[in-house]
Design a protein around this motif. Structure first.
Motif, PDB file in Angstrom:
ATOM      1  N   VAL A  87       0.853  -1.187   0.000  1.00 32.19           N
ATOM      2  CA  VAL A  87       0.000   0.000   0.000  1.00 32.19           C
ATOM      3  C   VAL A  87       0.892   1.242   0.000  1.00 32.19           C
ATOM      4  O   VAL A  87       1.821   1.338   0.797  1.00 32.19           O
ATOM      5  CB  VAL A  87      -0.951   0.013   1.209  1.00 32.19           C
ATOM      6  N   HIS A  88       0.594   2.166  -0.926  1.00 32.95           N
ATOM      7  CA  HIS A  88       1.380   3.383  -1.075  1.00 32.95           C
ATOM      8  C   HIS A  88       0.468   4.580  -1.272  1.00 32.95           C
ATOM      9  O   HIS A  88      -0.690   4.436  -1.660  1.00 32.95           O
ATOM     10  CB  HIS A  88       2.305   3.278  -2.304  1.00 32.95           C
ATOM     11  N   GLU A  89       1.039   5.742  -1.014  1.00 30.47           N
ATOM     12  CA  GLU A  89       0.389   6.986  -1.398  1.00 30.47           C
ATOM     13  C   GLU A  89       1.025   7.388  -2.720  1.00 30.47           C
ATOM     14  O   GLU A  89       2.245   7.470  -2.836  1.00 30.47           O
ATOM     15  CB  GLU A  89       0.636   8.065  -0.354  1.00 30.47           C
ATOM     16  N   PHE A  90       0.195   7.613  -3.730  1.00 30.78           N
ATOM     17  CA  PHE A  90       0.664   7.988  -5.057  1.00 30.78           C
ATOM     18  C   PHE A  90       0.237   9.427  -5.330  1.00 30.78           C
ATOM     19  O   PHE A  90      -0.890   9.803  -5.035  1.00 30.78           O
ATOM     20  CB  PHE A  90       0.060   7.064  -6.123  1.00 30.78           C
ATOM     21  N   ARG A  91       1.143  10.211  -5.922  1.00 30.02           N
ATOM     22  CA  ARG A  91       0.851  11.595  -6.294  1.00 30.02           C
ATOM     23  C   ARG A  91       1.279  11.812  -7.732  1.00 30.02           C
ATOM     24  O   ARG A  91       2.337  11.342  -8.145  1.00 30.02           O
ATOM     25  CB  ARG A  91       1.624  12.563  -5.404  1.00 30.02           C
ATOM     26  N   GLY A  92       0.461  12.509  -8.485  1.00 27.82           N
ATOM     27  CA  GLY A  92       0.793  12.805  -9.864  1.00 27.82           C
ATOM     28  C   GLY A  92      -0.321  13.572 -10.542  1.00 27.82           C
ATOM     29  O   GLY A  92      -1.257  14.052  -9.900  1.00 27.82           O
ATOM     30  N   VAL A  93      -0.223  13.667 -11.863  1.00 26.32           N
ATOM     31  CA  VAL A  93      -1.213  14.380 -12.665  1.00 26.32           C
ATOM     32  C   VAL A  93      -2.205  13.362 -13.210  1.00 26.32           C
ATOM     33  O   VAL A  93      -1.816  12.399 -13.874  1.00 26.32           O
ATOM     34  CB  VAL A  93      -0.532  15.145 -13.818  1.00 26.32           C
TER      35      VAL A  93
END
Length: 182
Positions: free
Chosen positions: A42-48
């Motif tokens: 489980v991860h936190e993903f950030r992007g467009v």
């Protein structure tokens, strides 16, 4: 716009693309030069967020592990290949079966061809494709369905299934026998 999601990693579709899910659904995550997280973490993903494709793609993503309890994926839909290619289920986990036609490797990525009622489906395997399987042997596989669409949203016939070797069951009749890839 900029988007953030906490999600479980389900499948690695390429060297830079993952399929992840949270309680609301699935999204593809495309990385630039960053390391890709391991499957089932489980991860936190950030992007467009690019919503012009289905499922949506989180582009230029960065991630960090998080300690959050997320549910496993819902049960996969079981469909015949002839019905599957006519539906818009891209990004969904499905199960299907057919005849094994042989292994291949594309850009260093192992896979095999599955055939049912004259329809051919490439199945890409994260770790390794089944070997020493006779052509025509019945194969049952669970994985994520990816179906490319035109800009107008029409299916253009380019489909593939992405899976792990543990989700490939090989045998000629029920009960299935499991092949272990070494």
């Amino acid at each position: 716009g900029y988007f953030q999601i906490q999600a479980r990693v389900d499948y690695q579709l390429s060297n830079q693309m993952l399929l992840v899910h949270d309680a609301t659904g699935s999204v593809l995550v495309e990385f630039g030069s960053f390391a890709i997280p391991e499957i089932d973490t489980v991860h936190e993903f950030r992007g467009v967020l690019d919503t012009t494709s289905r499922p949506a793609v989180l582009r230029n993503a960065q991630s960090r592990p998080v300690d959050v309890d997320l549910p496993q994926r819902a049960a996969a839909q079981s469909l015949e290949l002839s019905k599957l290619v006519k539906m818009s289920l891209s990004g969904e986990e499905v199960t299907t079966s057919g005849s094994y036609l042989g292994a291949f490797q594309t850009d260093g990525r192992p896979g095999f061809l599955l055939e049912h009622d004259g329809i051919l489906l490439p199945v890409f395997v994260n770790d390794d494709a089944p070997r020493d399987v006779a052509s025509g042997t019945k194969v049952h596989v669970k994985g994520v369905w990816v179906q490319h669409q035109s800009l107008g949203g029409f299916n253009i016939g380019s489909c593939a299934l992405y899976t792990r070797s543990s989700n490939v069951i090989v045998g000629s009749q029920v009960p299935w026998t499991v092949i272990t890839i070494v």
